[in-house]
Write a protein that holds these residues in place. Structure first.
Motif, PDB file in Angstrom:
ATOM      1  N   VAL A 134      -5.394   1.235   5.330  1.00 17.29           N
ATOM      2  CA  VAL A 134      -5.620   2.293   4.658  1.00 17.29           C
ATOM      3  C   VAL A 134      -5.867   3.260   5.801  1.00 17.29           C
ATOM      4  O   VAL A 134      -5.452   4.418   6.003  1.00 17.29           O
ATOM      5  CB  VAL A 134      -6.934   2.427   3.737  1.00 17.29           C
ATOM      6  CG1 VAL A 134      -7.421   3.804   3.366  1.00 17.29           C
ATOM      7  CG2 VAL A 134      -6.645   1.626   2.677  1.00 17.29           C
ATOM      8  N   ARG A 173       0.241  -3.045  -7.100  1.00 18.02           N
ATOM      9  CA  ARG A 173       0.319  -1.726  -6.416  1.00 18.02           C
ATOM     10  C   ARG A 173       1.141  -0.458  -7.407  1.00 18.02           C
ATOM     11  O   ARG A 173       0.640   0.615  -7.657  1.00 18.02           O
ATOM     12  CB  ARG A 173       1.055  -1.616  -5.098  1.00 18.02           C
ATOM     13  CG  ARG A 173       0.724  -0.328  -4.269  1.00 18.02           C
ATOM     14  CD  ARG A 173       1.756   0.473  -4.364  1.00 18.02           C
ATOM     15  NE  ARG A 173       2.807   0.180  -3.611  1.00 18.02           N
ATOM     16  CZ  ARG A 173       4.159   0.489  -3.363  1.00 18.02           C
ATOM     17  NH1 ARG A 173       4.524   1.804  -4.092  1.00 18.02           N
ATOM     18  NH2 ARG A 173       4.945  -0.057  -2.477  1.00 18.02           N
ATOM     19  N   ALA A 228      -7.563  -4.485   4.065  1.00 23.20           N
ATOM     20  CA  ALA A 228      -7.421  -3.040   3.414  1.00 23.20           C
ATOM     21  C   ALA A 228      -7.688  -1.855   4.209  1.00 23.20           C
ATOM     22  O   ALA A 228      -7.127  -0.847   4.312  1.00 23.20           O
ATOM     23  CB  ALA A 228      -8.505  -2.949   2.004  1.00 23.20           C
ATOM     24  N   THR A 255       4.584   4.080   2.749  1.00 27.50           N
ATOM     25  CA  THR A 255       4.232   2.619   2.097  1.00 27.50           C
ATOM     26  C   THR A 255       4.332   1.776   3.348  1.00 27.50           C
ATOM     27  O   THR A 255       4.734   2.046   4.340  1.00 27.50           O
ATOM     28  CB  THR A 255       5.240   1.928   1.247  1.00 27.50           C
ATOM     29  OG1 THR A 255       6.425   2.064   1.899  1.00 27.50           O
ATOM     30  CG2 THR A 255       5.431   2.891   0.068  1.00 27.50           C
ATOM     31  N   HIS A 276       0.237   5.577   0.482  1.00 26.99           N
ATOM     32  CA  HIS A 276      -0.605   6.829   0.665  1.00 26.99           C
ATOM     33  C   HIS A 276       0.259   7.616  -0.489  1.00 26.99           C
ATOM     34  O   HIS A 276       1.360   8.195  -0.233  1.00 26.99           O
ATOM     35  CB  HIS A 276      -0.264   7.336   1.928  1.00 26.99           C
ATOM     36  CG  HIS A 276      -1.348   8.355   2.420  1.00 26.99           C
ATOM     37  ND1 HIS A 276      -1.061   9.675   1.739  1.00 26.99           N
ATOM     38  CD2 HIS A 276      -2.341   8.414   3.143  1.00 26.99           C
ATOM     39  CE1 HIS A 276      -2.117  10.566   2.376  1.00 26.99           C
ATOM     40  NE2 HIS A 276      -2.989   9.679   3.155  1.00 26.99           N
ATOM     41  N   GLU A 326       3.917  -2.650   3.640  1.00 25.37           N
ATOM     42  CA  GLU A 326       4.156  -3.695   2.805  1.00 25.37           C
ATOM     43  C   GLU A 326       4.205  -5.158   3.748  1.00 25.37           C
ATOM     44  O   GLU A 326       4.884  -5.164   4.808  1.00 25.37           O
ATOM     45  CB  GLU A 326       5.107  -3.841   1.722  1.00 25.37           C
ATOM     46  CG  GLU A 326       5.069  -2.687   0.739  1.00 25.37           C
ATOM     47  CD  GLU A 326       6.042  -2.741  -0.417  1.00 25.37           C
ATOM     48  OE1 GLU A 326       7.162  -3.215  -0.169  1.00 25.37           O
ATOM     49  OE2 GLU A 326       5.476  -2.622  -1.395  1.00 25.37           O
ATOM     50  N   ILE A 342      -3.623   0.320  -2.943  1.00 24.13           N
ATOM     51  CA  ILE A 342      -3.408  -0.882  -2.240  1.00 24.13           C
ATOM     52  C   ILE A 342      -3.879  -2.042  -2.936  1.00 24.13           C
ATOM     53  O   ILE A 342      -4.561  -2.165  -3.504  1.00 24.13           O
ATOM     54  CB  ILE A 342      -4.022  -0.815  -0.943  1.00 24.13           C
ATOM     55  CG1 ILE A 342      -3.991  -2.034   0.092  1.00 24.13           C
ATOM     56  CG2 ILE A 342      -5.715  -0.729  -1.070  1.00 24.13           C
ATOM     57  CD1 ILE A 342      -4.307  -1.959   1.413  1.00 24.13           C
ATOM     58  N   VAL A 376      -5.163   6.384  -1.465  1.00 25.73           N
ATOM     59  CA  VAL A 376      -4.416   5.274  -1.094  1.00 25.73           C
ATOM     60  C   VAL A 376      -4.546   4.041  -1.950  1.00 25.73           C
ATOM     61  O   VAL A 376      -5.454   3.729  -2.321  1.00 25.73           O
ATOM     62  CB  VAL A 376      -4.621   4.942   0.440  1.00 25.73           C
ATOM     63  CG1 VAL A 376      -3.755   3.823   0.878  1.00 25.73           C
ATOM     64  CG2 VAL A 376      -4.803   6.088   1.264  1.00 25.73           C
ATOM     65  N   ALA A 409       0.739  -1.319  -0.041  1.00 23.93           N
ATOM     66  CA  ALA A 409       0.064   0.032   0.073  1.00 23.93           C
ATOM     67  C   ALA A 409       0.854   1.264   0.001  1.00 23.93           C
ATOM     68  O   ALA A 409       1.865   1.288   0.495  1.00 23.93           O
ATOM     69  CB  ALA A 409      -1.036   0.013   1.286  1.00 23.93           C
TER      70      ALA A 409
END
Lengths: 292, 260
Positions: free
Chosen positions: A280, A181, A276, A31, A25, A33, A252, A250, A23
């Motif tokens: 998020v 991503r 998620a 990030t 932002h 992960e 993801i 965001v 993910a």
């Protein structure tokens, strides 16, 4: 392992799925992960990659998005949705064919686009973007090479039965959470093709019919969730973008594999949404807490 | 308590000991000893540290002992029938058997605490190597027995009020699978998670039934359930470093394949 990862592992354990997440932002650049470089069966998330390659091809004037195409679904590829179900030939524009591939995961549409773009163009574009782990390929070459699970912590104890009836690009394409991503990130920041077609793709991904996976984690008004699911066998994936009003999107991707073979797996769908949602919200709230 | 005597026991000089204690006090950020003209005594923080230190020393001693008598440990899920457990442990001596839930066994095999394990699948197995599996024969235990259950209809009429099943925490995938299969068969009985025979007897005494995978429930009458109806398997898993030729697979297949 920080607190967020522990929360995600608990969600996954409860739903009996293994997972990977990547993910970003887009505002703060933070990030998050987990196992983001583990290679997975892509299932229908490969259609997201195809669509990205397709808009890039438009920008390079190799493809005409308004071209009229006669589609005869059952002759192209079987599938449970879209033109795959149509008994009679229909004529559509190329961009609406891509729309069908993305909004209802239309296999017939995907098969046409994949063949029309060609393996070389797809492979070259993916390589140019630096998506090393992603492959969209016919099955033969994967039988001996790079099957997911090798050298990774996810074991492929049940290889799919490679019978002729399951001859389908989606079964043999590979992806990682980080690569998926990365593709979405490029689409949302106008890094590929041109801004007009990136915007078209963003809108189209927002039209996806399936709301039971990623979007189930954001079941309240005022949030936009665009994405592409991938479903096959034990795999339940989705790569998407979550945008709250007035905030940066965001990006993801959540990939999961269930311990069970059942077709109906509501807990696995929900786990994608719950994972998620946790990631998020954490990225929106306080990026600093993610990397203590 | 006296630093001089302590130094003598440790075989070092008293200044060296005092220096070591001062270093320790700086490291832990508090005073461990009260020093007075009358001698030394432990501060409350020192007493707490002493307890922790003793347990650490004990853990170290255990760790060394295990290393010296390294015996591979095998995890056996609660559901593994006694006969199969007995056959496995005899065939694989000097292996040590440890009973636990499937979820915990997978975790312990992954971490290397266990060399191998027998779990009930479907089960999530990241980081472990699947070696072999066999269908598990489920048995329904109630106050009165009957013919084997071969169809969904027979299962539906056999399970009426309550059914005792393994707790969800033992293996969430197994719990989901059993729930789905029961719903598929049209069973509307309430599922009661039970951890042991007494809790299972509780359910049976109320007129319900209990599901086992080969385990006996003395005093109750059994009905075998056709394997296709529940779809559970016993699965042999190993740490990725374990060689499948170590006799594990053969012992597993003898213990579980014998009743095929």
């Amino acid at each position: 392992m920080n607190w967020l990862r522990a929360t995600l592992e608990a969600i996954a354990d409860d739903a009996s799925v293994e997972f990977a997440v990547s993910a970003l932002h887009t505002g703060s650049g933070t990030t998050f992960e987990v196992r983001a470089d583990t290679v997975w069966v892509a299932a229908s998330t490969y259609k997201l990659v195809l669509a990205a390659v397709w808009i890039e091809a438009i920008a390079r004037q190799e493809v005409n998005p308004l071209r009229r195409i006669v589609v005869h679904g059952p002759q192209m590829a079987p599938g449970p949705t879209g033109f795959s179900l149509f008994e009679d030939p229909v004529e559509v524009s190329y961009r609406d064919l891509v729309r069908s591939m993305l909004t209802v995961s239309d296999n017939a549409a995907a098969q046409f686009i994949w063949r029309d773009l060609g393996e070389d163009l797809v492979g070259e574009t993916i390589a140019r973007w630096g998506l090393r782990a992603t492959r969209i390929a016919e099955p033969q070459e994967l039988v001996t090479d790079g099957w997911p699970g090798r050298d990774h912590d996810i074991w492929a104890e049940q290889r799919p039965d490679m019978s002729a009836g399951e001859f389908d690009v989606k079964l043999f394409s590979l992806a990682t959470a980080a690569d998926l991503r990365g593709i979405l990130q490029r689409i949302w920041t106008d890094e590929i093709a041109n801004p007009t077609w990136c915007n078209w793709l963003r809108v189209t991904l927002g039209q996806q019919l399936f709301r039971h996976r990623l979007a189930s984690g954001f079941a309240y008004d005022g949030v936009e969730v665009a994405g592409k699911t991938g479903t096959w066998g034990p795999y339940r994936h989705e790569a998407g973008v979550v945008t709250h009003p007035g905030e940066s999107p965001v990006v993801i991707s959540v990939l999961t594999r269930s311990a069970r073979a059942a077709q109906e797996q509501p807990l696995a769908h929900a786990a994608v949404g719950r994972i998620a949602a946790e990631v998020v919200q954490a990225l929106r709230q306080s990026p600093a807490t993610l990397n203590p | 308590m006296h630093f001089g005597q302590a130094a003598e026991v440790l075989g070092i000089s008293q200044p060296a000991l005092s220096q070591a204690i001062r270093t320790l006090e700086v490291e832990v950020g508090c005073r461990v000893f009260n020093r007075s003209a009358g001698g030394v005594s432990l501060t409350p923080e020192g007493q707490a540290a002493l307890m922790r230190a003793r347990s650490l020393l004990r853990a170290e001693a255990e760790f060394i002992a295990v290393g010296q008598h390294a015996v591979p440990a095998m995890g056996l899920a609660h559901e593994v029938p006694g006969l199969a457990a007995s056959m496995l442990l005899r065939a694989l001596q000097p292996v040590t058997g440890r009973q636990n839930s499937s979820a915990q066994i997978v975790s312990d095999v992954r971490s290397g605490t266990l060399a191998v394990g027998v779990v009930v699948s479907p089960v999530l197995m990241p980081g472990v190597k699947p070696l072999s599996s066999f269908p598990a024969t489920a048995t329904l235990w109630a106050q009165s027995g009957g013919e084997p259950i071969r169809t969904a209809g027979e299962l539906r009429s056999a399970v009426v009020s309550e059914i005792a099943v393994a707790p969800r925490a033992w293996n969430p995938a197994q719990a989901q699978e059993v729930q789905d299969r029961l719903r598929q068969a049209g069973v509307i009985a309430r599922s009661v998670p039970v951890e042991n025979a007494v809790e299972a007897h509780d359910v049976v005494a109320r007129g319900g039934c209990a599901l086992t995978l080969g385990g006996e429930l003395p005093g109750c009458e059994p009905r075998m359930i056709d394997r296709s109806l529940l779809g559970l398997r016993f699965q042999l898993i190993a740490h990725p470093s374990i060689d499948a030729d170590g006799g594990w697979v053969q012992a597993f297949e003898t213990a579980f394949g014998g009743d095929q």
